[in-house]
Design a protein around this motif. Structure first.
Motif, short mmCIF file in Angstrom:
data_model
loop_
_atom_site.label_atom_id
_atom_site.label_comp_id
_atom_site.label_asym_id
_atom_site.label_seq_id
_atom_site.Cartn_x
_atom_site.Cartn_y
_atom_site.Cartn_z
N ARG A 15 0.82 -1.22 0.00
CA ARG A 15 0.00 0.00 0.00
C ARG A 15 0.85 1.26 0.00
O ARG A 15 2.04 1.23 0.26
CB ARG A 15 -0.92 0.01 1.23
N ARG A 16 0.18 2.37 -0.26
CA ARG A 16 0.80 3.70 -0.31
C ARG A 16 0.08 4.57 0.72
O ARG A 16 -1.15 4.55 0.80
CB ARG A 16 0.64 4.26 -1.71
N PHE A 17 0.85 5.33 1.49
CA PHE A 17 0.30 6.19 2.53
C PHE A 17 0.81 7.61 2.36
O PHE A 17 1.95 7.81 1.93
CB PHE A 17 0.73 5.70 3.92
N CYS A 18 -0.01 8.58 2.71
CA CYS A 18 0.42 9.98 2.77
C CYS A 18 0.60 10.35 4.23
O CYS A 18 -0.18 9.93 5.09
CB CYS A 18 -0.62 10.90 2.14
N LEU A 19 1.63 11.13 4.49
CA LEU A 19 1.97 11.51 5.85
C LEU A 19 2.32 12.98 5.88
O LEU A 19 2.99 13.49 4.98
CB LEU A 19 3.17 10.68 6.31
N ASP A 20 1.85 13.67 6.91
CA ASP A 20 2.23 15.06 7.09
C ASP A 20 3.70 15.14 7.51
O ASP A 20 4.19 14.25 8.20
CB ASP A 20 1.37 15.73 8.18
N ARG A 21 4.38 16.20 7.10
CA ARG A 21 5.74 16.42 7.58
C ARG A 21 5.69 16.50 9.10
O ARG A 21 4.76 17.07 9.66
CB ARG A 21 6.34 17.70 6.99
N ASP A 22 6.64 15.93 9.78
CA ASP A 22 6.71 15.79 11.24
C ASP A 22 5.74 14.74 11.76
O ASP A 22 5.67 14.51 12.96
CB ASP A 22 6.50 17.12 11.98
N GLY A 23 4.97 14.09 10.90
CA GLY A 23 4.12 12.97 11.31
C GLY A 23 4.98 11.73 11.49
O GLY A 23 6.16 11.69 11.14
N SER A 24 4.38 10.68 12.04
CA SER A 24 5.14 9.47 12.28
C SER A 24 4.44 8.24 11.72
O SER A 24 3.22 8.19 11.60
CB SER A 24 5.41 9.29 13.78
N VAL A 25 5.26 7.26 11.37
CA VAL A 25 4.79 5.96 10.91
C VAL A 25 5.31 4.92 11.89
O VAL A 25 6.51 4.85 12.15
CB VAL A 25 5.33 5.62 9.50
N ARG A 26 4.40 4.14 12.46
CA ARG A 26 4.76 3.04 13.36
C ARG A 26 4.54 1.74 12.60
O ARG A 26 3.47 1.51 12.05
CB ARG A 26 3.92 3.07 14.62
N VAL A 27 5.57 0.88 12.58
CA VAL A 27 5.49 -0.40 11.88
C VAL A 27 5.22 -1.49 12.90
O VAL A 27 5.95 -1.63 13.88
CB VAL A 27 6.80 -0.69 11.11
N SER A 28 4.16 -2.26 12.68
CA SER A 28 3.78 -3.34 13.58
C SER A 28 3.58 -4.62 12.76
O SER A 28 2.52 -4.86 12.21
CB SER A 28 2.49 -2.98 14.33
N LEU A 29 4.67 -5.40 12.63
CA LEU A 29 4.63 -6.61 11.81
C LEU A 29 4.63 -7.85 12.69
O LEU A 29 5.19 -7.86 13.78
CB LEU A 29 5.85 -6.67 10.89
N THR A 30 4.04 -8.91 12.16
CA THR A 30 4.12 -10.21 12.81
C THR A 30 5.58 -10.61 12.88
O THR A 30 6.32 -10.44 11.93
CB THR A 30 3.35 -11.26 11.97
N GLY A 31 5.99 -11.12 14.02
CA GLY A 31 7.37 -11.59 14.12
C GLY A 31 8.34 -10.54 14.61
O GLY A 31 9.50 -10.82 14.80
N THR A 32 7.92 -9.30 14.79
CA THR A 32 8.83 -8.29 15.34
C THR A 32 8.71 -8.35 16.85
O THR A 32 7.65 -8.68 17.37
CB THR A 32 8.48 -6.87 14.83
N PRO A 33 9.70 -8.08 17.63
CA PRO A 33 11.03 -7.63 17.21
C PRO A 33 11.83 -8.74 16.51
O PRO A 33 11.47 -9.90 16.61
CB PRO A 33 11.69 -7.22 18.51
N GLY A 34 12.86 -8.34 15.86
CA GLY A 34 13.71 -9.27 15.16
C GLY A 34 13.70 -9.09 13.66
O GLY A 34 14.64 -9.46 13.00
N ALA A 35 12.66 -8.51 13.10
CA ALA A 35 12.60 -8.25 11.68
C ALA A 35 12.97 -6.79 11.46
O ALA A 35 12.17 -5.91 11.74
CB ALA A 35 11.20 -8.53 11.14
#
Length: 95
Positions: A15-35
């Motif tokens: 997918r493609r996401f738009c984000l405001d400058r100074d905004g944040s992206v949090r990644v939450s994947l199966t198997g993390t931590p470690g990936a």
């Protein structure tokens, strides 16, 4: 999707996401931590292992891989186990 704070998961692969400058992206994947999550492009900067902040207008790609199967208990010697990985990436456009 667009906003000041976005959480992306395994279901967002491609997918493609738009984000405001100074905004944040949090990644939450199966198997993390470690990936590990890698970032390509100067629009995002890593804040912590799974959090990225929009620092300039432009496009960046977040990429990682995670186990395709749930973590199994240790298998007896000589038995079959699932070791496959799923490649994952999202594109983030910072405005």
């Amino acid at each position: 999707m667009h906003g000041a704070e976005v959480t992306v998961t395994a279901a967002d692969n491609g997918r493609r996401f738009c984000l405001d400058r100074d905004g944040s992206v949090r990644v939450s994947l199966t198997g993390t931590p470690g990936a590990p999550v890698t970032v390509t492009g100067a629009a995002l900067a890593e804040v912590s292992e799974y959090v990225f902040r929009g620092v300039s207008a432009g496009t960046a790609v977040l990429a990682s891989a995670f186990r395709s199967c749930p973590e199994p208990p240790p298998a007896p010697s000589g038995s079959v186990s699932c070791l496959t990985m799923t490649a994952w990436q999202v594109t983030v456009v910072v405005r």
